[in-house]
Design a protein around this motif. Structure first.
Motif, PDB file in Angstrom:
ATOM      1  N   VAL A   1       0.832  -1.199   0.000  1.00 35.04           N
ATOM      2  CA  VAL A   1       0.000   0.000   0.000  1.00 35.04           C
ATOM      3  C   VAL A   1       0.870   1.253   0.000  1.00 35.04           C
ATOM      4  CG1 VAL A   1      -2.174  -0.854   0.852  1.00 35.04           C
ATOM      5  CG2 VAL A   1      -0.332  -0.479   2.444  1.00 35.04           C
ATOM      6  N   ARG A   2       2.172   1.048  -0.297  1.00 31.80           N
ATOM      7  CA  ARG A   2       3.053   2.213  -0.470  1.00 31.80           C
ATOM      8  C   ARG A   2       3.596   2.186  -1.878  1.00 31.80           C
ATOM      9  NH1 ARG A   2       4.647   4.168   4.527  1.00 31.80           N
ATOM     10  NH2 ARG A   2       6.487   5.230   3.729  1.00 31.80           N
ATOM     11  N   LYS A   3       3.796   3.373  -2.465  1.00 29.13           N
ATOM     12  CA  LYS A   3       4.401   3.391  -3.801  1.00 29.13           C
ATOM     13  C   LYS A   3       5.430   4.493  -3.868  1.00 29.13           C
ATOM     14  CE  LYS A   3       2.236   5.629  -7.208  1.00 29.13           C
ATOM     15  NZ  LYS A   3       1.185   6.119  -8.117  1.00 29.13           N
ATOM     16  N   PHE A   4       6.366   4.332  -4.798  1.00 30.34           N
ATOM     17  CA  PHE A   4       7.402   5.343  -5.000  1.00 30.34           C
ATOM     18  C   PHE A   4       6.906   6.268  -6.096  1.00 30.34           C
ATOM     19  CE2 PHE A   4      11.443   6.813  -6.891  1.00 30.34           C
ATOM     20  CZ  PHE A   4      11.987   7.374  -5.754  1.00 30.34           C
ATOM     21  N   ASP A   5       6.789   7.583  -5.787  1.00 31.28           N
ATOM     22  CA  ASP A   5       6.195   8.458  -6.809  1.00 31.28           C
ATOM     23  C   ASP A   5       7.233   9.334  -7.492  1.00 31.28           C
ATOM     24  OD1 ASP A   5       6.851  10.249  -4.894  1.00 31.28           O
ATOM     25  OD2 ASP A   5       4.827  11.025  -4.536  1.00 31.28           O
ATOM     26  N   GLY A   6       8.472   8.829  -7.618  1.00 34.98           N
ATOM     27  CA  GLY A   6       9.486   9.637  -8.293  1.00 34.98           C
ATOM     28  C   GLY A   6      10.472  10.237  -7.317  1.00 34.98           C
ATOM     29  N   ASP A   7       9.973  10.728  -6.161  1.00 38.15           N
ATOM     30  CA  ASP A   7      10.980  11.229  -5.215  1.00 38.15           C
ATOM     31  C   ASP A   7      10.892  10.606  -3.834  1.00 38.15           C
ATOM     32  OD1 ASP A   7       8.691  12.967  -5.734  1.00 38.15           O
ATOM     33  OD2 ASP A   7       9.326  14.091  -3.994  1.00 38.15           O
ATOM     34  N   LYS A   8       9.736   9.969  -3.481  1.00 36.57           N
ATOM     35  CA  LYS A   8       9.715   9.353  -2.148  1.00 36.57           C
ATOM     36  C   LYS A   8       8.674   8.243  -2.109  1.00 36.57           C
ATOM     37  CE  LYS A   8       6.405  12.681  -0.269  1.00 36.57           C
ATOM     38  NZ  LYS A   8       6.058  13.351  -1.534  1.00 36.57           N
ATOM     39  N   PHE A   9       8.767   7.389  -1.076  1.00 33.42           N
ATOM     40  CA  PHE A   9       7.735   6.372  -0.877  1.00 33.42           C
ATOM     41  C   PHE A   9       6.605   7.000  -0.085  1.00 33.42           C
ATOM     42  CE2 PHE A   9      11.074   3.425  -1.970  1.00 33.42           C
ATOM     43  CZ  PHE A   9      10.365   2.461  -2.668  1.00 33.42           C
ATOM     44  N   ARG A  10       5.373   6.729  -0.494  1.00 32.89           N
ATOM     45  CA  ARG A  10       4.239   7.289   0.243  1.00 32.89           C
ATOM     46  C   ARG A  10       3.084   6.292   0.193  1.00 32.89           C
ATOM     47  NH1 ARG A  10       0.494   8.449  -3.458  1.00 32.89           N
ATOM     48  NH2 ARG A  10       1.067   9.105  -5.557  1.00 32.89           N
ATOM     49  N   TRP A  11       2.116   6.484   1.111  1.00 34.74           N
ATOM     50  CA  TRP A  11       0.896   5.656   1.059  1.00 34.74           C
ATOM     51  C   TRP A  11       0.160   6.012  -0.224  1.00 34.74           C
ATOM     52  CZ3 TRP A  11       1.006   2.077   4.605  1.00 34.74           C
ATOM     53  CH2 TRP A  11       1.560   2.339   5.863  1.00 34.74           C
ATOM     54  N   ILE A  12      -0.532   5.046  -0.832  1.00 33.67           N
ATOM     55  CA  ILE A  12      -1.303   5.407  -2.022  1.00 33.67           C
ATOM     56  C   ILE A  12      -2.507   6.237  -1.576  1.00 33.67           C
ATOM     57  CG2 ILE A  12      -0.631   3.509  -3.536  1.00 33.67           C
ATOM     58  CD1 ILE A  12      -3.034   1.986  -2.749  1.00 33.67           C
ATOM     59  N   SER A  13      -2.923   7.165  -2.421  1.00 31.26           N
ATOM     60  CA  SER A  13      -4.028   8.065  -2.045  1.00 31.26           C
ATOM     61  C   SER A  13      -5.357   7.338  -2.220  1.00 31.26           C
ATOM     62  CB  SER A  13      -4.017   9.301  -2.940  1.00 31.26           C
ATOM     63  OG  SER A  13      -4.474   8.937  -4.229  1.00 31.26           O
ATOM     64  N   SER A  14      -6.392   7.879  -1.583  1.00 32.23           N
ATOM     65  CA  SER A  14      -7.699   7.215  -1.695  1.00 32.23           C
ATOM     66  C   SER A  14      -8.145   7.211  -3.155  1.00 32.23           C
ATOM     67  CB  SER A  14      -8.728   7.912  -0.817  1.00 32.23           C
ATOM     68  OG  SER A  14      -8.901   9.248  -1.237  1.00 32.23           O
ATOM     69  N   GLY A  15      -7.754   8.254  -3.907  1.00 32.80           N
ATOM     70  CA  GLY A  15      -8.132   8.313  -5.330  1.00 32.80           C
ATOM     71  C   GLY A  15      -7.518   7.167  -6.118  1.00 32.80           C
ATOM     72  N   GLU A  16      -6.215   6.906  -5.853  1.00 33.38           N
ATOM     73  CA  GLU A  16      -5.540   5.808  -6.562  1.00 33.38           C
ATOM     74  C   GLU A  16      -6.144   4.476  -6.143  1.00 33.38           C
ATOM     75  OE1 GLU A  16      -1.027   7.532  -6.988  1.00 33.38           O
ATOM     76  OE2 GLU A  16      -1.757   7.065  -5.001  1.00 33.38           O
ATOM     77  N   TYR A  17      -6.448   4.370  -4.847  1.00 34.40           N
ATOM     78  CA  TYR A  17      -7.032   3.122  -4.345  1.00 34.40           C
ATOM     79  C   TYR A  17      -8.382   2.865  -5.019  1.00 34.40           C
ATOM     80  CZ  TYR A  17      -8.867  -0.373  -1.140  1.00 34.40           C
ATOM     81  OH  TYR A  17      -9.402  -1.523  -0.625  1.00 34.40           O
ATOM     82  N   ILE A  18      -9.192   3.942  -5.154  1.00 38.09           N
ATOM     83  CA  ILE A  18     -10.510   3.790  -5.779  1.00 38.09           C
ATOM     84  C   ILE A  18     -10.358   3.350  -7.236  1.00 38.09           C
ATOM     85  CG2 ILE A  18     -12.461   5.133  -6.678  1.00 38.09           C
ATOM     86  CD1 ILE A  18     -12.473   6.661  -4.035  1.00 38.09           C
ATOM     87  N   GLN A  19      -9.392   3.984  -7.942  1.00 37.27           N
ATOM     88  CA  GLN A  19      -9.173   3.663  -9.359  1.00 37.27           C
ATOM     89  C   GLN A  19      -8.826   2.177  -9.521  1.00 37.27           C
ATOM     90  OE1 GLN A  19      -9.319   5.895 -12.074  1.00 37.27           O
ATOM     91  NE2 GLN A  19      -8.982   4.140 -13.382  1.00 37.27           N
ATOM     92  N   MET A  20      -7.941   1.685  -8.631  1.00 30.68           N
ATOM     93  CA  MET A  20      -7.500   0.286  -8.781  1.00 30.68           C
ATOM     94  C   MET A  20      -8.536  -0.696  -8.239  1.00 30.68           C
ATOM     95  SD  MET A  20      -3.423   0.448  -8.151  1.00 30.68           S
ATOM     96  CE  MET A  20      -3.241   1.934  -7.228  1.00 30.68           C
ATOM     97  N   SER A  21      -9.089  -0.369  -7.038  1.00 31.06           N
ATOM     98  CA  SER A  21     -10.055  -1.318  -6.458  1.00 31.06           C
ATOM     99  C   SER A  21     -11.309  -1.348  -7.328  1.00 31.06           C
ATOM    100  CB  SER A  21     -10.403  -0.912  -5.029  1.00 31.06           C
ATOM    101  OG  SER A  21     -11.004   0.362  -5.019  1.00 31.06           O
ATOM    102  N   GLY A  22     -11.504  -0.290  -8.125  1.00 30.13           N
ATOM    103  CA  GLY A  22     -12.666  -0.234  -9.018  1.00 30.13           C
ATOM    104  C   GLY A  22     -12.662  -1.343 -10.054  1.00 30.13           C
ATOM    105  N   ARG A  23     -11.513  -2.008 -10.214  1.00 31.90           N
ATOM    106  CA  ARG A  23     -11.451  -3.119 -11.178  1.00 31.90           C
ATOM    107  C   ARG A  23     -12.110  -4.373 -10.608  1.00 31.90           C
ATOM    108  NH1 ARG A  23     -11.733  -0.367 -14.376  1.00 31.90           N
ATOM    109  NH2 ARG A  23     -10.199   1.085 -15.130  1.00 31.90           N
ATOM    110  N   ALA A  24     -12.440  -4.359  -9.320  1.00 36.71           N
ATOM    111  CA  ALA A  24     -13.048  -5.555  -8.720  1.00 36.71           C
ATOM    112  C   ALA A  24     -14.554  -5.526  -8.942  1.00 36.71           C
ATOM    113  CB  ALA A  24     -12.736  -5.592  -7.237  1.00 36.71           C
ATOM    114  N   GLY A  25     -15.104  -6.668  -9.208  1.00 42.82           N
ATOM    115  CA  GLY A  25     -16.557  -6.759  -9.347  1.00 42.82           C
ATOM    116  C   GLY A  25     -16.994  -6.503 -10.779  1.00 42.82           C
ATOM    117  N   ARG A  26     -17.386  -7.572 -11.505  1.00 47.19           N
ATOM    118  CA  ARG A  26     -17.779  -7.406 -12.913  1.00 47.19           C
ATOM    119  C   ARG A  26     -19.289  -7.230 -12.981  1.00 47.19           C
ATOM    120  NH1 ARG A  26     -15.291 -12.999 -14.318  1.00 47.19           N
ATOM    121  NH2 ARG A  26     -16.362 -13.335 -12.350  1.00 47.19           N
TER     122      ARG A  26
END
Length: 884
Positions: A330-355
Motif C-alpha cells: 500500500v506504499r508506492k514510490f512516486d518519483g521522489d519518495k515512498f508514500r501511502w497510495i491516495s484514496s483516489g488511486e485506491y478507488i481507481q484500482m479497487s474499481g477493477r473488482a466486481g464485474r
C-alpha cells in the motif's frame, strides 16, 4: 445517434491501447469507424473516428476539415485532465473545440463534476448536464490480510460500513506476526520472498485461498515491474487451468505470435511466459513486449488467465474488470519518495473488482506489512476520489500554435482554462477569508497597544541576542572539551508549546546530566574532509520527559523540568539547545538501561541543585571556556543594554504583563495571516500564468522563434510541429546543422535522448561519435536553459540538461543499423517493452520532424527523416496491434 443523423463523431481516449480496444469494439458494432493514434491511421475519413486526445489537439491547431463537420466529441476517462504532464492537452482541446459541436465527458471518478460542468457551460455557452450514479452497480467488500498471518479480516462491508473491531483484530494479528519476527526473519518483504524452502509466501497463500473460494479471476497489483515478475514466478506451483484451457491458451498464443519473425519468436520473454500462461497465471506491465501485453489482455478477457499480476497502469488504461483485486503493497514510490497510495488511486484500482452483471460483489484485499495507522487505512478504503483539479501549464509548442492560428491568442486560452475558472471560483471565499481575519484582528482591543508593542519588540531582540550568544558559546569549537559524561547541563525545555511560551526574559529551562555526545553522520560523500569544529553534534542527556501524542507523527517526547511529573529518559538534543554548562560533574553508572538506575541518577542531580539555593556555579564563557570572539562581546553588551531597557519600561510593572503579551502575539499572528490572504486574492484576480506567459514569450523572441508583434518566424514554424518531445532543443539541433552532418543511425540514436525517460542505475558507455553528438545536445540544452533563466522562466538548468538521457543510444543505434531485436536486447539492461515504447515514440517524433522540414522547405532533411523512419519501423517493435 450521430451515424443515424449522418453526422461525424469523434471518440478520444488518453491511451493508445484503449483507443485500439475501442476501435475494435466499435468496428464490430458500427461499420463506419476509423482510428488515429500516433502509431496507426485507419480509415481517416470514417464518420466515427477513434483517436488519442493528442491527435485531436493537433487537428484543432491545423484547422483540419474534420473539425468543421464534427457534431459530437466524446472524451473518455476525462479525469486524465489532472495528469501532471498530459492533462493540459484535455483543457486545450475542450477550449478550442468548435463552437457548434456538442460533448460527452465520461469518467468513473470525478467528485467535483458540478464544477467541471459549470466550466464547460461557461466556455461553450451551452448547457452541460450531469448524469451520475453515486453508488457502485457491483458493491465492494474490503479485506485486510496482515503480513505473515493466515486469515482475512473484513474491514468494509458491501454497505460501505467500516468495521472498527475487525480492523483492530487485523492490526493485532500484524503485531503478533511481527513479534515472532525472528522466526520469520523478514519473510514478508512486500510479500516477495518465500522464506525457508517449504514455507509458502503470503501471496501464494492468498492466491490459493482465492482459488479455493472461487473468487477468481483476480488482479494482483504491485508497483514495480520486477515485483510483478517475481510474484508470478512464486505461483509456478499452482495450476489453475484444465487441459482444454491449456490447449486454447496455446492456440491463441501462437496464432498471435504468427506475425513475428522466427528470431523474434525465440525472445526469452516470449518463451518464458508461455508456461505461466498455460497455468492460468499472467503478468502485465509496461516492460512487456506490446504484443505479449495484448495476448495477455485477450486471454484475461476470455477467462483463460485466472490470476494476473499487474502494475497500476493496467487499472487506468484498459477496461478489464475481475472478481477480486489484491494490493501487495500500500506504499508506492512516486518519483521522489515512498508514500501511502491516495484514496483516489485506491478507488481507481479497487474499481477493477466486481464485474457488472457477473458478480454479486467485488472483493478487495489489502496486504499490510507495516504498522499502518487506522486513520491511514480508513482514509484509503473509505476515502473519496481525488477531485479533478486543473494541471494546466504553458508549453512553447502551445504558445507558438496559438500565435499562428488566425483566431488564436494564448491569453484567451489562459482566460478560458479550467485553471483560471477554478481560481475565479475560489475568489469570493478568499475575499471573505480576508474580511473575517480583519474583523477578528480588529476586535482585539489592547490598552497602551503601542507601548506594549515596543516592549514586545525589545523582548524579541533580547531573545535573538540570547540565541546568538548560545550559538557562539556552544559551537563545537568551544564546548566539545566540556561535554564529559556526568556534567550537569541546563537545556531549553521542549515542552513549552507555542501559545504557552513565556514572555519573560527567562525561557523554560530544564536540568539534566550528560551521558555522551556524538557526531551526526552527514549524507554527503565529502563528509570525511569536514573539520571536527565544523561538524554537527548531538548530546545524549538523561532528563525528565513526557510523551505527547501527535496524530500526524505518532508520539513526540518532550523534556520537562525535573520538578514536574514525567519519566527519566536519555534523549539526544542538538548543541543549539544547550543553555549553560555547570562546573559540577557527578558519577553516573555505566549502564542506564534499568529505570531504577536512571531514577537514582536524576535524584542525585536534584540533590545537587537543592544544595545551591542561589543556583549552581556555571562555566563562565570567557574565563573557563576561553570564548574570545568580538561578536560574543558585542552580543553581551547589547544584552546588558536591553536588560536595562526592559527593566525600566513602562509596561514592565503591569501585574498581567504575560497575559497582555499573549493577546498581542495573537493579534500579530492575525495581521500576518491577513497579509498572506491578501496576497492570495491578488494572485487570483490577476490572470493565472500572466508573468510566466510574458517570460516564455521573451524566450521565444530572444531565440528567434517569434517577433515582438507575435508573428511566428521560421524557427517557430518548426517548433509548432513538434509536440512529442522538447520542441526548442529539437529545433535548435535542426538549425545548428547537426542533423545534416550526422548519418541516419547517429541521428536516430541522438533522438533517443528525447524519448527515453526511465532512470537507469549506471549509464552505459557509448562510442565516441555518439558521445560528441550527446555533448553537442547538452551544450544546446544548457544554452536554452540559461536563456530561460535570464528571461525569468523558473527552471533548474542542470536538471533540464540531464533530462536528455543517453541510456538507450547504443541500443537504438544498433536497431537503426539493422540488428535483430534479440541482439539489441543483449546490449542494454532495459525491459523489452520500455525499449519498444521508446522506439515507437521516436518514430512519432521523426514523423513530426518530417512535417517540420516540409513546412520550411528542407527537402534534403525531409528525405533523411523519412529514411530514418523506414530504418526503425520493422519487426516486433512495430508489430500490428492484435486489436486491429
Amino acid at each position: 445517434m450521430s451515424l443515424r443523423d449522418k453526422q461525424r463523431v469523434i471518440y478520444t481516449s488518453p491511451i493508445k491501447a484503449l483507443s485500439n480496444q475501442k476501435f475494435r469494439e466499435f468496428s464490430e458494432e458500427f461499420s463506419d469507424v476509423g482510428l488515429m493514434t500516433g502509431d496507426v491511421t485507419i480509415a481517416p475519413n470514417a464518420s466515427c473516428l477513434v483517436m488519442t486526445t493528442e491527435i485531436l489537439r493537433s487537428m484543432q491547431y491545423k484547422g483540419s476539415e474534420i473539425m468543421r463537420e464534427v457534431a459530437w466529441i466524446i472524451f473518455d476517462e476525462v479525469h486524465y485532465m489532472r495528469d501532471r504532464e498530459r492533462g493540459v492537452v484535455w483543457e486545450e482541446s475542450i477550449v478550442m473545440a468548435p463552437k457548434n459541436s456538442r460533448f460527452v465527458f465520461l469518467s468513473a471518478t470525478v467528485p467535483n463534476a458540478k464544477e467541471f460542468a459549470d466550466w464547460v457551460a461557461k466556455v461553450h455557452r451551452q448547457p452541460c448536464h450531469i448524469i451520475y450514479t453515486d453508488y457502485r452497480p457491483t458493491p465492494l467488500q474490503h479485506y485486510l490480510f496482515p503480513s505473515g498471518g493466515d486469515g482475512l479480516f473484513l474491514v468494509v462491508d458491501e454497505k460501505g460500513t467500516f468495521r472498527e473491531d475487525s480492523f483492530q483484530k487485523a492490526v493485532n494479528a500484524l503485531g503478533a506476526a511481527s513479534d515472532n519476527g525472528n522466526k520469520r526473519n523478514g519473510k514478508w518483504q512486500k510479500g516477495l520472498q518465500a522464506g525457508k524452502s517449504g514455507e509458502e509466501s503470503d501471496i501464494f497463500k492468498i492466491a490459493k485461498m482465492i482459488m479455493q473460494r472461487q473468487y477468481d479471476p483476480v488482479i494482483v497489483f504491485s508497483f514495480s515491474k520486477r515485483d510483478c515478475e517475481i510474484l508470478a514466478m512464486q505461483m509456478a506451483k499452482l495450476d489453475l487451468n484444465v487441459e482444454d484451457e491449456k490447449k486454447l491458451v496455446d492456440t491463441i498464443f501462437w496464432s498471435a505470435m504468427d506475425s513475428l519473425s522466427d528470431d523474434d519468436k525465440k525472445l526469452p520473454q516470449v518463451s518464458h511466459i508461455l508456461p505461466l500462461l498455460q497455468r492460468g497465471i499472467g503478468v502485465h506491465h509496461s516492460g512487456l513486449l506490446p504484443i505479449l501485453k495484448e495476448v495477455i489482455e485477450i486471454l484475461f478477457q476470455e477467462g483463460l488467465i485466472k490470476c494476473l499480476f499487474a502494475t497500476e497502469t493496467f487499472s487506468i488504461g484498459l477496461n478489464m474488470p475481475a472478481k477480486t483485486v489484491v494490493f501487495t503493497n500500500v506504499r508506492k514510490f512516486d518519483g521522489d519518495k515512498f508514500r501511502w497510495i491516495s484514496s483516489g488511486e485506491y478507488i481507481q484500482m479497487s474499481g477493477r473488482a466486481g464485474r457488472r452483471g457477473l458478480d454479486a460483489r467485488g472483493i478487495c484485499i489489502l496486504m499490510v506489512d507495516e504498522k499502518m495507522e487506522p486513520s491511514t487505512a480508513k482514509l484509503m478504503v473509505k476515502g473519496s476520489a481525488d477531485p479533478l483539479n486543473s494541471a494546466f501549464h504553458l508549453s512553447y509548442n502551445m504558445l507558438l500554435n496559438q500565435m499562428r492560428c488566425e483566431d488564436g491568442d494564448p491569453e484567451t486560452l489562459l482566460r478560458q482554462s479550467f485553471y483560471q475558472f477554478q481560481s475565479d471560483r475560489a475568489l469570493p471565499n478568499l475575499q471573505k477569508r480576508v474580511k473575517d481575519l480583519e474583523e477578528q484582528r480588529d476586535s482585539i482591543m489592547i490598552e497602551e497597544e503601542d507601548k506594549l508593542k515596543d516592549y514586545y519588540s525589545l523582548l524579541e531582540q533580547f531573545r535573538s541576542f540570547k540565541g546568538d550568544i548560545r550559538s557562539i558559546v556552544f559551537s563545537p569549537r568551544h564546548c566539545l572539551p566540556f561535554l564529559q559524561p556526568g556534567r550537569l547541563i541546563r537545556i531549553l525545555s521542549t515542552s513549552g508549546e507555542k501559545d504557552k511560551l513565556s514572555f519573560s526574559q527567562d525561557e523554560q529551562l530544564t536540568w539534566g546530566v550528560i551521558v555522551n555526545f556524538e557526531r551526526v553522520k552527514s549524507t554527503s560523500k565529502d563528509d570525511t574532509d569536514v573539520r571536527p569544529e565544523d561538524a554537527q553534534y548531538t548530546i545524549d542527556i538523561l532528563t525528565k520527559c513526557r510523551a505527547n501524542k501527535d496524530n500526524s507523527r505518532g508520539k513526540i517526547v518532550q523534556t520537562v523540568p525535573l520538578t514536574e511529573p514525567g519519566e527519566p529518559l536519555v534523549v539526544a538534543v542538538p548543541l543549539s539547545q544547550i543553555d549553560s554548562l555547570s562546573a559540577i560533574r557527578i558519577y553516573i553508572p555505566k549502564d542506564l538501561l534499568s529505570v531504577e538506575a536512571r531514577e537514582n541518577t536524576l535524584k542525585k542531580v536534584q540533590e545537587v541543585l537543592n544544595r545551591f539555593p542561589d543556583g549552581v556555579q556555571l562555566l563562565d564563557p570567557e574565563d573557563d571556556m576561553q570564548v574570545q570572539s568580538s561578536s560574543y562581546k558585542k552580543a553581551v553588551r547589547r544584552i546588558e543594554t536591553l536588560e536595562g531597557l526592559l527593566a525600566k519600561h513602562v509596561v514592565s510593572k503591569s501585574p498581567i504583563l504575560q497575559k497582555r503579551l499573549q493577546v498581542l502575539r495573537k493579534k500579530e499572528e492575525l495581521t500576518a495571516m491577513v497579509r498572506a490572504a491578501r496576497r492570495q486574492v491578488r494572485a487570483s484576480t490577476s490572470l493565472a500564468f500572466k508573468d510566466e506567459l510574458k517570460a516564455r514569450k521573451r524566450v521565444l523572441r530572444r531565440l528567434g522563434y517569434a517577433t515582438s508583434d507575435d508573428v511566428v518566424e521560421l524557427k517557430g514554424k518548426v517548433a509548432c510541429e513538434i509536440s512529442s518531445a522538447d520542441e526548442l532543443a529539437l529545433t535548435e539541433l535542426m538549425f545548428s546543422g547537426v542533423f545534416k552532418d550526422a548519418t541516419v543511425e547517429q541521428l536516430v540514436s541522438l533522438l533517443s535522448c528525447f524519448v527515453w525517460q526511465e532512470k537507469l542505475k549506471d549509464r552505459p558507455k557509448i562510442r565516441e561519435d555518439l558521445e560528441s553528438l550527446l555533448s553537442h545536445l547538452h551544450d544546446i540544452a544548457r544554452r536554452i536553459g540559461k536563456v530561460q533563466l535570464e528571461c525569468k522562466v523558473q527552471i533548474d538548468v542542470e536538471a533540464y540538461v540531464n533530462s536528455f538521457r543517453p541510456d538507450v543510444m547504443e541500443a537504438v543505434y544498433a536497431w537503426a543499423k539493422g540488428a535483430k531485436f534479440y541482439e539489441v536486447m543483449k546490449i542494454t539492461e532495459v525491459f523489452e517493452g520500455s525499449l519498444i515504447r521508446a522506439i515507437r515514440r521516436l518514430e512519432e517524433v521523426l514523423q513530426q520532424l518530417v512535417l517540420a522540414s516540409k513546412s520550411v522547405g528542407e527537402v534534403q532533411l525531409e528525405l533523411k527523416f523519412q529514411e530514418a523512419i523506414t530504418r526503425i519501423k520493422r519487426d516486433i517493435v512495430f508489430a500490428a496491434s492484435l486489436y486491429l
